[in-house]
Design an enzyme around this catalytic site. Structure first.
Site, mmCIF file in Angstrom:
data_model
loop_
_atom_site.group_PDB
_atom_site.id
_atom_site.type_symbol
_atom_site.label_atom_id
_atom_site.label_comp_id
_atom_site.label_asym_id
_atom_site.label_seq_id
_atom_site.Cartn_x
_atom_site.Cartn_y
_atom_site.Cartn_z
ATOM 1 N N LYS A 48 0.863 -1.184 0.000
ATOM 2 C CA LYS A 48 0.000 0.000 0.000
ATOM 3 C C LYS A 48 0.895 1.227 0.000
ATOM 4 C CE LYS A 48 -4.374 0.920 0.127
ATOM 5 N NZ LYS A 48 -5.393 0.164 -0.601
ATOM 6 N N GLY A 58 -24.871 3.169 0.506
ATOM 7 C CA GLY A 58 -23.939 3.722 -0.489
ATOM 8 C C GLY A 58 -24.233 3.165 -1.866
ATOM 9 N N GLY A 112 -22.631 4.341 -4.875
ATOM 10 C CA GLY A 112 -21.653 5.055 -5.715
ATOM 11 C C GLY A 112 -21.292 4.220 -6.925
ATOM 12 N N VAL A 121 -19.541 1.410 -7.319
ATOM 13 C CA VAL A 121 -19.791 -0.028 -7.184
ATOM 14 C C VAL A 121 -21.277 -0.280 -6.924
ATOM 15 C CG1 VAL A 121 -19.274 -2.111 -5.869
ATOM 16 C CG2 VAL A 121 -17.461 -0.459 -6.313
ATOM 17 N N GLY A 122 -21.870 0.503 -6.004
ATOM 18 C CA GLY A 122 -23.267 0.282 -5.626
ATOM 19 C C GLY A 122 -24.206 0.365 -6.821
HETATM 20 P P1 NAD Z 1 -17.779 5.669 -4.360
HETATM 21 O O1 NAD Z 1 -17.153 6.788 -3.637
HETATM 22 O O2 NAD Z 1 -18.059 5.776 -5.810
HETATM 23 O O3 NAD Z 1 -19.155 5.229 -3.650
HETATM 24 C C1 NAD Z 1 -19.414 5.337 -2.281
HETATM 25 C C2 NAD Z 1 -20.766 6.016 -2.176
HETATM 26 O O4 NAD Z 1 -21.188 5.953 -0.839
HETATM 27 C C3 NAD Z 1 -20.720 7.497 -2.580
HETATM 28 O O5 NAD Z 1 -21.674 7.727 -3.598
HETATM 29 C C4 NAD Z 1 -21.052 8.235 -1.286
HETATM 30 O O6 NAD Z 1 -21.813 9.396 -1.512
HETATM 31 C C5 NAD Z 1 -21.845 7.189 -0.538
HETATM 32 N N1 NAD Z 1 -21.793 7.313 0.917
HETATM 33 C C6 NAD Z 1 -20.777 7.678 1.719
HETATM 34 N N2 NAD Z 1 -21.134 7.613 3.010
HETATM 35 C C7 NAD Z 1 -22.413 7.188 3.032
HETATM 36 C C8 NAD Z 1 -23.336 6.915 4.068
HETATM 37 N N3 NAD Z 1 -23.028 7.071 5.352
HETATM 38 N N4 NAD Z 1 -24.567 6.487 3.718
HETATM 39 C C9 NAD Z 1 -24.914 6.325 2.427
HETATM 40 N N5 NAD Z 1 -24.074 6.582 1.399
HETATM 41 C C10 NAD Z 1 -22.836 6.997 1.700
HETATM 42 O O7 NAD Z 1 -16.855 4.387 -4.062
HETATM 43 P P2 NAD Z 1 -16.926 2.998 -4.809
HETATM 44 O O8 NAD Z 1 -15.840 2.942 -5.826
HETATM 45 O O9 NAD Z 1 -18.325 2.693 -5.173
HETATM 46 O O10 NAD Z 1 -16.458 2.035 -3.627
HETATM 47 C C11 NAD Z 1 -17.347 1.734 -2.572
HETATM 48 C C12 NAD Z 1 -16.585 1.006 -1.482
HETATM 49 O O11 NAD Z 1 -16.015 -0.193 -2.006
HETATM 50 C C13 NAD Z 1 -15.417 1.804 -0.925
HETATM 51 O O12 NAD Z 1 -15.298 1.510 0.445
HETATM 52 C C14 NAD Z 1 -14.208 1.242 -1.670
HETATM 53 O O13 NAD Z 1 -13.026 1.366 -0.912
HETATM 54 C C15 NAD Z 1 -14.615 -0.213 -1.821
HETATM 55 N N6 NAD Z 1 -14.007 -0.872 -2.987
HETATM 56 C C16 NAD Z 1 -14.205 -0.364 -4.220
HETATM 57 C C17 NAD Z 1 -13.643 -1.008 -5.317
HETATM 58 C C18 NAD Z 1 -13.860 -0.487 -6.706
HETATM 59 O O14 NAD Z 1 -13.580 -1.208 -7.651
HETATM 60 N N7 NAD Z 1 -14.352 0.726 -6.883
HETATM 61 C C19 NAD Z 1 -12.867 -2.169 -5.136
HETATM 62 C C20 NAD Z 1 -12.711 -2.666 -3.843
HETATM 63 C C21 NAD Z 1 -13.278 -1.998 -2.766
#
Ligand code: NAD
Length: 455
Positions: free
Chosen positions: A146, A250, A252, A254-255
């Protein structure tokens, strides 16, 4: 040219080692000043292969070495931590190399504010260990690493030029490590930042498709998490996702992809919360005629975790499941994308197990982000079979099969899925890369013996 963002030595500050005080309690920018005042820009902390003790490149930093030693498991110490200061920005960089038996240390770069050196070191040690486990459990020939950038005080780091310079310096820093660590995107870092890093080092992945990278991994991550959900439901003999209710915190990158994947699998209902107003409105619009409810909530409002459902997916930030939230969880399975969803993995895994809730460890479910970019340097293939096998059911190491395997082991051994996954991952992370063996360790030896810290 970017001007230094931090004043040089403050009046009365001394470079005398006796005045160093508790280095771990210093703010990273104060640590940087102390290092520069000693005419140093780099330092290492490493586990001595002979004695197994953690040592620093200079006696004055032995306190940091002791701190690292105290934070790590004697059986599985980190191989090395490399610290460096940006030439112009004076940003503090840390590269944490946990285990490299399976290959070069791989993991994203987190750009985050750290109040003290202790918090900086703790986060890097924890995250790099997590990467060793994630890679090993996914059967990837990568070790765990990291990088951290301690966010500069004030708002300077937002400035486009400063930011470009920070990531250019990070790229130079990564290059100086001769490939023992390969970087990628993580929290606080954008695809544009990665392009800048890549201008300064070849040891970078998760790059945009325009320059030959694998692009945004979010869709792959979402697919992987859904496979893990299926593995968990099958393990419980509760059938497939068809007709299930899935709740997510959440929506975002991934969601949102996960919503599409789940709808394709015929779920009955999806309930999601989002703190971002625009995003909520866009998703409400997009799924107006589908069984999807997206609600806007205030940050800190975690009531969604108590919604009755078949599967709960923490998809926002880590640390949301703990003694305050777990007693209210009404799900059969918890399986999401967020890294470190449990605020204390041992304690909270037990709390969930005691309540009969099946928790799929996040580093098992969300592996596809790292899998997607792990083969980037070998080119891209349509419908890449090396990626597809992770999402299928034929290969024993697929997300679905490994989820079932970990859950079965946990049940057989009377332990939690987190403990079972960690034990399996730790065993696997001792396997030597079939071609390059201990090459990464030899890189560290070379850096140390050739005086990298004096560069
Ligand atoms: P992102 O920032 O696009 O999505 C996270 C979403 O959560 C945002 O839209 C944010 O507004 C929302 N959010 C934050 N706090 C919140 C809360 N308390 N209640 C409701 N919504 C809330 O990130 P992402 O890329 O979608 O990743 C999501 C998670 O998965 C992160 O923790 C990231 O570290 C993990 N992750 C992502 C990937 C990837 O490929 N993107 C891979 C492994 C792990």
């Amino acid at each position: 040219m970017v001007k230094s963002l931090i004043p040089v030595q403050s009046p009365g500050d001394s470079a005398d080692p006796k005045c160093m005080g508790r280095i771990v309690e210093l703010a990273p920018e104060a640590f940087v000043e102390r290092l520069l005042a000693r005419g140093q820009r780099r330092a290492w902390i490493r586990t001595d292969p002979q004695s197994g003790r953690v040592r620093a490149s200079t006696p004055v930093l032995e306190e940091l070495a002791d701190y690292v030693e105290g934070q790590t498991d004697p059986e599985r110490r980190h191989e090395a931590v490399f610290l460096g200061v940006g030439l112009e920005t004076r940003a503090l960089f840390g590269v944490f190399v946990h285990r490299t038996q399976r290959g070069q240390a791989q993991g994203g770069v987190r750009h985050w504010p750290y109040p003290t050196m202790a918090s900086f070191l703790r986060d890097g040690l924890r995250l790099s260990r997590g990467m060793s486990r994630k890679c090993a459990l996914a059967d990837l020939w990568w070790g765990g690493g990291k990088a951290l950038i301690s966010r500069l005080p004030g708002d300077g780091w937002r400035d486009t030029d400063v930011r470009r310079k920070i990531y250019a310096e990070l790229g130079d820093f990564v290059s100086s490590l001769c490939g023992v660590y390969v970087t990628a995107e993580d929290v606080g870092t954008t695809p544009l930042d990665m392009v800048e890093v890549h201008r300064h080092t070849r040891f970078a992945t998760c790059l945009p498709t325009e320059i030959g990278g694998s692009g945004n991994p979010s869709l792959m991550t979402a697919r992987g998490v859904v496979c893990a959900m299926e593995g968990a439901l099958d393990f419980l003999e509760r059938g497939s996702l068809r007709g299930a209710k899935v709740v997510m915190e959440g929506a975002g990158n991934v969601g949102a992809c996960m919503i599409d994947e789940l709808l394709e699998r015929g779920v009955r209902e999806i309930v999601a919360t989002e703190i971002c107003e625009e995003r909520t409105a866009a998703l409400q619009d997009r799924y107006a005629d589908r069984p999807v409810r997206v609600m806007r909530v205030e940050p800190g409002d975690h009531r969604i975790l108590a919604e009755p459902c078949d599967v709960l997916a923490p998809n926002a930030l880590g640390g949301v499941l703990g003694p305050k939230t777990v007693p209210d969880v009404q799900a059969r399975v918890v399986c999401g994308a967020a890294n470190n969803a449990l605020s204390d993995e041992t304690r909270d895994a037990r709390l969930l197990a005691e309540r009969g809730i099946l928790f799929v460890p996040d580093f098992l479910a969300n592996r596809m982000g790292i899998v997607a970019c792990s083969n980037e340097q070998y080119g891209s293939v349509p419908g890449d079979p090396d990626l597809a096998r992770h999402l299928g059911r034929d290969w024993p190491g697929s997300v679905y099969n490994r989820t079932r395997e970990v859950l079965a082991r946990a049940r057989a051994e009377g332990t939690t899925p987190v403990a079972a996954a960690n034990a399996m991952a730790d065993r696997k992370s001792d396997e030597l890369h079939p071609i390059f063996g201990d090459r990464a360790r030899r890189i560290i030896e070379g850096l140390v013996s050739e005086g990298w810290e004096r560069g």
